[in-house]
Design an enzyme around this catalytic site. Structure first.
Site, mmCIF file in Angstrom:
data_model
loop_
_atom_site.group_PDB
_atom_site.id
_atom_site.type_symbol
_atom_site.label_atom_id
_atom_site.label_comp_id
_atom_site.label_asym_id
_atom_site.label_seq_id
_atom_site.Cartn_x
_atom_site.Cartn_y
_atom_site.Cartn_z
ATOM 1 N N ASP A 168 0.774 -1.237 0.000
ATOM 2 C CA ASP A 168 0.000 0.000 0.000
ATOM 3 C C ASP A 168 0.809 1.291 0.000
ATOM 4 O OD1 ASP A 168 0.882 -0.640 2.537
ATOM 5 O OD2 ASP A 168 -1.052 -0.434 3.526
ATOM 6 N N GLU B 264 -7.838 4.279 7.757
ATOM 7 C CA GLU B 264 -7.694 4.491 6.307
ATOM 8 C C GLU B 264 -8.989 4.947 5.639
ATOM 9 O OE1 GLU B 264 -4.215 2.379 7.617
ATOM 10 O OE2 GLU B 264 -6.346 1.940 7.903
#
Length: 896
Positions: A240, A352
C-alpha cells in the site's frame, strides 16, 4: 466538538493509565509494556519502550488546536523518552510512527514558535531525537541491495552478537518502500544527506525489480537477491504505502522521477487490479489472473490516494463499496470477500477509510461525505467506546472487544475526522502547507527547496510513456472537476448503493450472479466463457456481438449504439479493452514448443502421431526424454472437474477428459488423485484442429501448481477424436506422451516388435504419384480414398507392401525415416516395383526370404508373400487396417 470530546477521552486515558508505556490497554486500564504482556508476534514489533502513543500523537494535538497540551507533551518526550533501548523493533513501524512523529512534532513546533505565542523555548530538541533515531535505523540498510532488514535492535543494530536480529532474508515492499518522506525530511531538516540517499537507493531497487511486462511489484522481496518471494500484487497490506510514497515524494521533494514511476504503476493498477468497485490482488507475471478472492481493509486508503492523483470516479466507486460494507458490519472487517462476507473479523480501529472520506470531501465538496463521517463517529461511540478509551473490535460480527488501542488511532483517526468537519477558521495554521505521511504526520512543503543534495533524476532509469489524459489533475478541486454538476459524485455512487445486500449472498463468481439486489458488475474479460449463456446475455446488453469461427475460436465486435444504455456501452468498451490486453498478455508469455501423442498399440505401432499442446504445469516432457507411456482411459465425469468416480479404470493409465467447466490444473489434480500417470484434455469445440487453429497451451489456475507431477497435454477436437475412435474400435489403446515423436526402434526398445511391421522409405510425393498412376491400374482391392480427406495434424506410416518389398536382409528394428511415408500394399502399382532411395534404410523383408520375390500381376488374392507360418496372414492384416486405410492413407504428413 464531538471529535474533540472523543479525542480527549482516548488521550487522557492513555496519559492517566498507560504513559510512559507505548500503548493503552483500554479494557484493563493499564499500559502495554513489551515483555510484560503475552507476545502478539509481529504486532509487538512496533513497541520499543519509547512512549509510542505520545510521540505518534504530537502533531494531532496541534491540528485539534490543543497547543497547551502539545507543549506539555513535547516536554515529556524530551525528558522521558529513551531511544537507546536493547529491544528489537520494526524498521517500518518505527520509521512511520516514531521518526515520523518526531518530525511532525518538530514541524508544528517551529511553526508555533514562528507565530510567537507558544514553544518560544523550543530549540529543535525533537529534531535532535529524530536524527539520533535515524542513525539507529541506518544499520538495517547494510545489505547488498540497499533494501533494509525488516527489524533492527535500537541499541546493537543488526549484526551485533547481542542484536538478536539480522537473520531475516525477506521484507515487504511497503516496509522497504515507505521511508523516503521521513528520511528525506530528516536530511532536509538537518542537512545530513545520508538518510535520503539510503531511502532513495531502496526505492530505486524496488523500481528496478518491478515485473517489466505488467509494471507491478510483489508483496514480499528477498533483501539480498531482489527475488520476489510473494508474487501477488495489490494495493493493500504489504504494498500500500509504497505507491503512496512515490506520489507524495514527488509532491514533497519535487522530483519528477517519482511521479513518472507512480504513473507507470498506477496505469498497471487500473489495468489489472482495479475491478470497480473492487480492488483485487493479481499475479505480477500473469496479471489477468486474480491471486485471491478477498480484500484487506488497508486498501481503504487507496481512494484517498486516487483523489491526490486526480482520478475521482474510481475513488468514489471503491469508497462507496467500502462504506456499504461498514454499514453492514459497523466497521470495516480486517478482510472481506468479493461477495462481502467477513474473511477476517477483527477491526483494530484503522483510520484508512476516514482518510479517504476526508480527501473525497475536499475534492468534491459533497455533504454526503460529512454524513459518512458522522456514521464513523456514531459507530465508534456506540460499539468501540469503553470507560478507559476505545477498544479494538475482536469480531465485528459479535461486537466483542480486544484489549488494544493502537497509537495510530490517536495519530490518524481523530486528525482526519476533525479535518473533515473543521472550517478554515477552526485551524490555527493552513493545512495545505503540509503533506501527510502514511501515519498522517505533517511535513512542510517548503522542504522541497531546502538542502537539495540529491540528484533529482536517475538518468539510467527508463520510463514507459503513457497515454493518460488525467495525469494533469494532480490538484483537483470542485471548481475545475465539477463546475456545473454538484450531483456528479452522487450519480457515480447511486448504482452502488445496494452493492452489499442486507443478508450476505451465496458464493458468487463475478458477473455470473447478482451482487445482492443491486446491479451486476461489468463482465470481466478474464471471467468470460463463450459457452455461458448468461455471459452472452451480458455481452448483448453491452453491445458486444460474438462470432464463432470455424477453428473453434470466437471473435468479438462491439457496436456502442446497440448497447442497452450509455453505461452498458462504457462497460462494453472496457470489456473489449481488457480482452485485447488479455490476448496481448497471453502472446507475451513464454510459448512452450508442441508435444506429441503417439499411438503405439496395435495396429498403429507408432505410425500415428498427434500434435499436442503443452501445459505450463506438471511434468516437463522436454526433460523426460523417455516420455510417459500407458493405456488410455476415459474418466467419469468426463469434464474432470470433480472427484473421479471410476478411479479403478484410471489408475496407472493416461486419462482422457473434455475441456471446459473448470481450470486445467483442477482437472490434473483430480486425475492425479485417482492414480492416473498422465492426462489428455480434448477440446470441446467441434471440428477444431491444429491444422487451422493456433497451438493451445494450458495455463495454471493462478495457484501454486508444484503439486501436479503428471504430464498433461491438449488435443484439438479432430485429433482427440482419432484416439476416441481407436478406443471404440480396439478398446485397449496405448499411447506415448513425449516432447517429440519417437521412431519405432526407440518405442519398442526391449520389446518384441510384430514381424509384420514392414518399413518403406518412399517419399510422400512419390506416394502421390503412384496414387495417380493407380487410377488406371487398380487390382481388385478397395478403392483408395480421396486426396481431399483430412484427418487433422497427424503423422502416419501406413503398412508397407509385402509383394513389392525390395531385396535385402531382414531388419525388423530399422527405424522409419521421418521424411518419408510408406505406401500401403493395396495402393501399390502391381506393375512397378517400389524404388528405394540411395542412402535410405532398406525396408524390412519378410522373415525367411533371402531372395527378392518376382513382381506379380496376379490379383491380390493370389499374390501372397511367403510369410513364416507363425506370422499373421496379409489378408488378416489388411482386414485390421481396412477402416484405418480409409482414415489415414492419404493424410498429409505432420511435421512436429
Amino acid at each position: 466538538n464531538q471529535v474533540l470530546e472523543m479525542f480527549d477521552h482516548a488521550y487522557s486515558n492513555y496519559m492517566e493509565h498507560a504513559y510512559p508505556a507505548d500503548e493503552l490497554m483500554p479494557l484493563t486500564c493499564r499500559g502495554r509494556v513489551r515483555g510484560q504482556e503475552p507476545s502478539r508476534g509481529d504486532v509487538d514489533d512496533a513497541l520499543g519502550k519509547f512512549s509510542l502513543t505520545l510521540i505518534d500523537t504530537l502533531d494531532t494535538l496541534v491540528v485539534l488546536n490543543k497547543t497547551k497540551e502539545f507543549e506539555e507533551a513535547v516536554k515529556k518526550v524530551i525528558k522521558d523518552v529513551n531511544l537507546d533501548n536493547d529491544i528489537v523493533v520494526s524498521v517500518f513501524e518505527t520509521n512511520i510512527r516514531v521518526l515520523g512523529g518526531l518530525l511532525g512534532g518538530h514541524s508544528v513546533a517551529i511553526m508555533l514558535k514562528e507565530k510567537g505565542e507558544y514553544m518560544q523555548w523550543y530549540n529543535g530538541e525533537l529534531l535532535h531525537m529524530a536524527k539520533e533515531l535515524g542513525y539507529k535505523l541506518l544499520p538495517a540498510f547494510n545489505t547488498t541491495s540497499g533494501l533494509p532488514y525488516p527489524r533492527v535492535n535500537l541499541k546493537f543494530g543488526v549484526r551485533h552478537p547481542e542484536a538478536r536480529t539480522g537473520t531475516e532474508t525477506d521484507t515487504c515492499t511497503a516496509c522497504a518502500g515507505t521511508l523516503i518522506l521521513e528520511f528525506a525530511a530528516l536530511s532536509r531538516f538537518t542537512g545530513t544527506s545520508i538518510f535520503e540517499e539510503y531511502a532513495r537507493k531502496a526505492l530505486d531497487f524496488i523500481w528496478e525489480k518491478r515485473q517489466r511486462s505488467s509494471n507491478l511489484v510483489g508483496v514480499t522481496i528477498n533483501i539480498h537477491t531482489g527475488d520476489w518471494v510473494r508474487k501477488d500484487s495489490g494495493v493493500g497490506a504489504g504494498i500500500d504505502s509504497y505507491y503512496e510514497y512515490l506520489l507524495k515524494a514527488y509532491v514533497l521533494l519535487g522530483d519528477d522521477s517519482f511521479l513518472e514511476r507512480f504513473n507507470t504503476h498506477y496505469d498497471a493498477i487500473m489495468r489489472y487490479i482495479s475491478q470497480p468497485p473492487l480492488l483485487l490482488d493479481v499475479h505480477i507475471h500473469k496479471p489477468m489472473l486474480n491471486a485471491r478472492t478477498w480484500m484487506d481493509s488497508l486498501l481503504a486508503f487507496f481512494p484517498g490516494l486516487q483523489v491526490l492523483k486526480g482520478d475521482i470516479r474510481p475513488a468514489i466507486e471503491t469508497h462507496e463499496m467500502l462504506y456499504q460494507v461498514i454499514k453492514k458490519h459497523n466497521f470495516l472487517p480486517e478482510a472481506f470477500t468479493t461477495d462481502f462476507r467477513v474473511h477476517w473479523a477483527q477491526h483494530p480501529l484503522r483510520p484508512e477509510f476516514a482518510e479517504s472520506t476526508y480527501f473525497l470531501y475536499k475534492a468534491t465538496g459533497d455533504p454526503y461525505y460529512l454524513e459518512v463521517g458522522k456514521t464513523l463517529i456514531e459507530n465508534l461511540n456506540k460499539y468501540a467506546r469503553v470507560p478507559c478509551g476505545f477498544a479494538a473490535m475482536k469480531d465485528v460480527r459479535t461486537g466483542s472487544h480486544e484489549d488494544r488501542m493502537d497509537s495510530f488511532f490517536l495519530a490518524e483517526m481523530f486528525k482526519y475526522l476533525y479535518l473533515l468537519f473543521a472550517d478554515k477558521e477552526d485551524m490555527i495554521f493552513d493545512i495545505e502547507d503540509y503533506i501527510f505521511t502514511t501515519e498522517a504526520h505533517l511535513l512542510p512543503l517548503w522542504l522541497s527547496t531546502t538542502n537539495q543534495t540529491i540528484s533529482k533524476k536517475n538518468a539510467s532509469t527508463e520510463y514507459t510513456e503513457l497515454d493518460d489524459n488525467n495525469f494533469d489533475w494532480t490538484c483537483p478541486n470542485t471548481q475545475i472537476l465539477f463546475p456545473n454538476d454538484p450531483m456528479f459524485a452522487q450519480s457515480i455512487r447511486e448504482p452502488l448503493k445496494n452493492v452489499v445486500d442486507k443478508s450476505c449472498p451465496r458464493g458468487i463468481s463475478r458477473a455470473e450472479e447478482s451482487l445482492g439486489s443491486g446491479p451486476k458488475p461489468p463482465l470481466r474479460a478474464r471471467d468470460f466463457m463463450a459457452s455461458n449463456p448468461e455471459h452472452l446475455e451480458i455481452l448483448k446488453k453491452m453491445g458486444v456481438s460474438l462470432i464463432h469461427l470455424k477453428d473453434g475460436r470466437v471473435q468479438l465486435v462491439q457496436h456502442a449504439v446497440q448497447a442497452a444504455s450509455s453505461l452498458d456501452a462504457e462497460d462494453g468498451l472496457r470489456f473489449m479493452q481488457e480482452m485485447i490486453e488479455l490476448s496481448s498478455q497471453q502472446q507475451k508469455e513464454q510459448q512452450l514448443p508442441p508435444r506429441a501423442v503417439q499411438i503405439v498399440s496395435h495396429p498403429f505401432f507408432g505410425r500415428v502421431v498427434l500434435t499436442a499442446g503443452p501445459a505450463q504445469f506438471g511434468m516437463d516432457l522436454s526433460k523426460h526424454k523417455a516420455g510417459t507411456r500407458g493405456f488410455v482411459a476415459t474418466i467419469k465425469p468426463y469434464n474432470g472437474c470433480s472427484e473421479i468416480t471410476n478411479p479403478e479404470a484410471v489408475k496407472e493409465k493416461i486419462a482422457l477428459m473434455q475441456r471446459g467447466q473448470c481450470m486445467f490444473a483442477e482437472k490434473a489434480r483430480n486425475i492425479q488423485k485417482a492414480g492416473a500417470i498422465g492426462g489428455i484434455v480434448i477440446d470441446d469445440n467441434e471440428g477444431s484442429s491444429s491444422d487451422t487453429a493456433p497451438l493451445f497451451q494450458m495455463a495454471g489456475d493462478g495457484k501454486n501448481t508444484d503439486d501436479i507431477t503428471i504430464p498433461m497435454l491438449f488435443l484439438f477436437n479432430k485429433e482427440g477424436n482419432i484416439i476416441l475412435d481407436a478406443i471404440r474400435e480396439y478398446e485397449a489403446v496405448e499411447v506415448l506422451l513425449s516432447d517429440k515423436a519417437k521412431d519405432r526402434a526407440t518405442i519398442f526398445k526391449g520389446k518384441m516388435i510384430p514381424n509384420y511391421i514392414i518399413d518403406s522409405n518412399l517419399e510422400m510425393d512419390h506416394m502421390d504419384q503412384k496414387s495417380s498412376e493407380n487410377d488406371s491400374h487398380k487390382p481388385n482391392s478397395e478403392e483408395a480414398p480421396s486426396e481431399s480427406q483430412d484427418a487433422g495434424a497427424v503423422s502416419e506410416e501406413p503398412e508397407g507392401g509385402g509383394e513389392n518389398s525390395a531385396a535385402g536382409d531382414p531388419d525388423p528394428l530399422s527405424p522409419a525415416s521421418t521424411d518419408s511415408a510408406s505406401v500401403p500394399m493395396g495402393d501399390q502399382d502391381p506393375h512397378t516395383s517400389g524404388p528405394t532411395e540411395a542412402g535410405a534404410p532398406e525396408p524390412a523383408c519378410t522373415p525367411g526370404d533371402s531372395q527378392p520375390q518376382e513382381q506379380s500381376t496376379q490379383t491380390e488374392a493370389n499374390s501372397k508373400a511367403h510369410w513364416d507360418s507363425s506370422v499373421q496372414p496379409m489378408e488378416s492384416i489388411l482386414a485390421d487396417w481396412n477402416e484405418d486405410i480409409e482414415a489415414f492413407e492419404m493424410m498429409e504428413k505432420d511435421e512436429l
